[in-house]
Design an enzyme around this catalytic site. Sequence first.
Site, PDB file in Angstrom:
ATOM      1  N   ASP A   1       0.847  -1.188   0.000  1.00 37.45           N
ATOM      2  CA  ASP A   1       0.000   0.000   0.000  1.00 37.45           C
ATOM      3  C   ASP A   1       0.888   1.245   0.000  1.00 37.45           C
ATOM      4  OD1 ASP A   1      -2.701   1.281   0.510  1.00 37.45           O
ATOM      5  OD2 ASP A   1      -1.597   1.992   2.264  1.00 37.45           O
TER       6      ASP A   1
ATOM      7  N   GLU B   1       1.640   0.168  -4.971  1.00 37.78           N
ATOM      8  CA  GLU B   1       1.158   1.446  -5.486  1.00 37.78           C
ATOM      9  C   GLU B   1       2.334   2.416  -5.548  1.00 37.78           C
ATOM     10  OE1 GLU B   1      -3.352   1.989  -3.989  1.00 37.78           O
ATOM     11  OE2 GLU B   1      -1.864   2.026  -2.390  1.00 37.78           O
TER      12      GLU B   1
END
Length: 719
Positions: free
Chosen positions: A412, A441
């Site tokens: 994340d 990400e």
Amino acid sequence: MFHIKRAYEAYIDGFQEITMIIPKSNKHTVHSYFELIYEDNRKTKLPIVTRIEFERFIKYTVFTPEDLSLENKYEIEDEFGVRTDLQVGGVIRSNDFDEKYAYDGEDLGASYSNHSTQFKLWAPTASKVKLRIYQSHGDEEKFTEKLMERDGKGTWKVIIDQNCDGLVYNYLVCVNLIWREAVDPYAKAVTLNGKNGVVIDLSKGSHVSKVNSPLQSKYTDCIIYEASIRDFTSHPLSGVHKKGSFEGFHEKGTTYNELSTGLDYLCQLGVTHIELLPFFDFEGIEENNPFQSYNWGYNPLNFNAPEGSYSLKPEEPMTRITELKKLISVYHEHGLRIIMDVVYNHVYELQTSNFEKIVPGYYFRQDERGLPSNGTGVGNDFASERLMARRFILQSLKYWTEEYDIDGFRFDLMGILDTDTMNQIVTELTILKPEMIIFGEGWDLNTSLSPSSRKATINQSHQLSKIGFFNDKFRDGIKGSTFSVQEIGFIQGKLNHDYLSDLLLGSVGINNQVSLFQEPYQSINYVESHDNHTMWDRLKLSNGKDSEELLKKRHILGTSIALFSFGVPFIHSGQEFFRTKEGIENSYNSGDTVNSIDWARAERESSYINIVKEFIAIRKRFNCLRFSLKEEIVRHIKSVKVHQNIIGYRISGIEEIDRVKEIMVLFHNGLKDTTIDLGNEDNWEYVWDGTKHYVEKGIKAECNKLPIPLLSTVVLVKY
């Protein structure tokens, strides 16, 4: 914890640098020198080097003739005889501090054996540390305390000579005269709602066998399916008995009407990897009453312990461990691999964080004003570039890999972390498990890590050659901008042949486009995930006047592009049957009525699920559809330009790869059925004809007048 009233503040900001902060409200604000007072009352006069005046205080800087030691106590006295204690300050954010105190041992936390347990904590700025032992779970009143001893490199240690299995404990840490209680960051088990660490005999879970599932030889063999343990099982029609739990996620034989649900559904779909939203211990859910509130799990609390709200017995620390291990083992038995969604970029709340309580100011970045860096948007950014922060992440990941047999990690907000940390993660995890898949990400967020080239963003993909990135250019190019409904993508009718063709071919700079990645396997090709609108809700916003049938065609076209493009395909759970969240863009706290997988909808749209199954089967059938290297793309593939509304590619020279001469894949975003002319070519056969029906082998294509249905995908093969 309490506030200490001091006449003024004095901080160690370097091993030979001291800063004094004198409030303007003090009687004396003008100083010419300060004195450093040692524990034996020796004094050293320190002339002022700099004086800076601010609105409410004056800042003085002095330098010491020799290095200060964090193991010693010092006081500062001004020329008027006013003393204050010397606190640990900005020195902890220096490279010198890391070089002097970073501990490279693997024994932090509670090291259990059946006759003794060693407790070890890294707390170099602490003056004292105690181990607090609670008499029983949930009893905050009855406890005993043992003083811990320094053990080198900033660590503290105590050994309890007994079988400590089940012992409940925390640490008490005194820094700058303030005592704080903290849960062990390295705790492998915790009590209800993560309030205390628990010593655990992990061998008790050894009855859950590790099972070898089929290996993928390269990233592009993977087909990732993102799911939430709770969302996937919580719907009233899921057929799952133990809803919202580790146990429920691997129940077998669950159905709605004649549609398989849960585990059986995933096995039939054909995906290879299940990426689970966070299942480490997180904040925001009352674990004894989990359905009272809702949270995706991006509020990290205890990074090395499973989340209790997914357990049938959250008050039993060992139970949640064995339940999670069983889930992973069952999926491995069925040939599916588990990817863990990890959130090392921030904690739930900085001030209450165990890291901050133990070594205040070290584990989190500060901006140029000395305030917490906030690239994550939640008030804190984890300082992965600092050695002990990096080592915590590495040791945590290795623990999950070795103890739970995790097959991959999805990071994340990976762009908050630094490139050195991410590359070290790849090196160490692939030693443990060579087939490990690592991606994240790579958004470029405003965190105080400089230069920007140190951030693990998608722009630095060339520095991170073994890591995959969510390809937002692919996402927006196919379904339109995530941030603007007016900016449409290919499935809504927009066409830019060269740009879109490069996206299909792995975003590696084909057709004179700028290279986003060095190799196609770095591209995680997706059109929706748990964040932002689902593709169905996005289409309802941009193409709301379309009939439902037309919207479904656009949607299936988008999914097919994700599955037939070069890179790693990623499917959001429910995408294959037009998942909706009722138009809610960010549903992290919207509850089960919005987030639960609607199995009745799945049953209604089962014919479309079958189409996605066929697309997956086709991708698996042909090795060339899973090329992972740019050189393979350049050697074997050419973009197809046969119609203004069609993008696609031809793969040739693959006789030894797939025992066929050529494969052609075409994507049509036009609103009318059309035909294309392939000239005098013959021997093309259908693999998929653009309708709802899989084509049997041997059906010849009419090459000089090849029908391409509106909003469709066509796959051809030449033997």
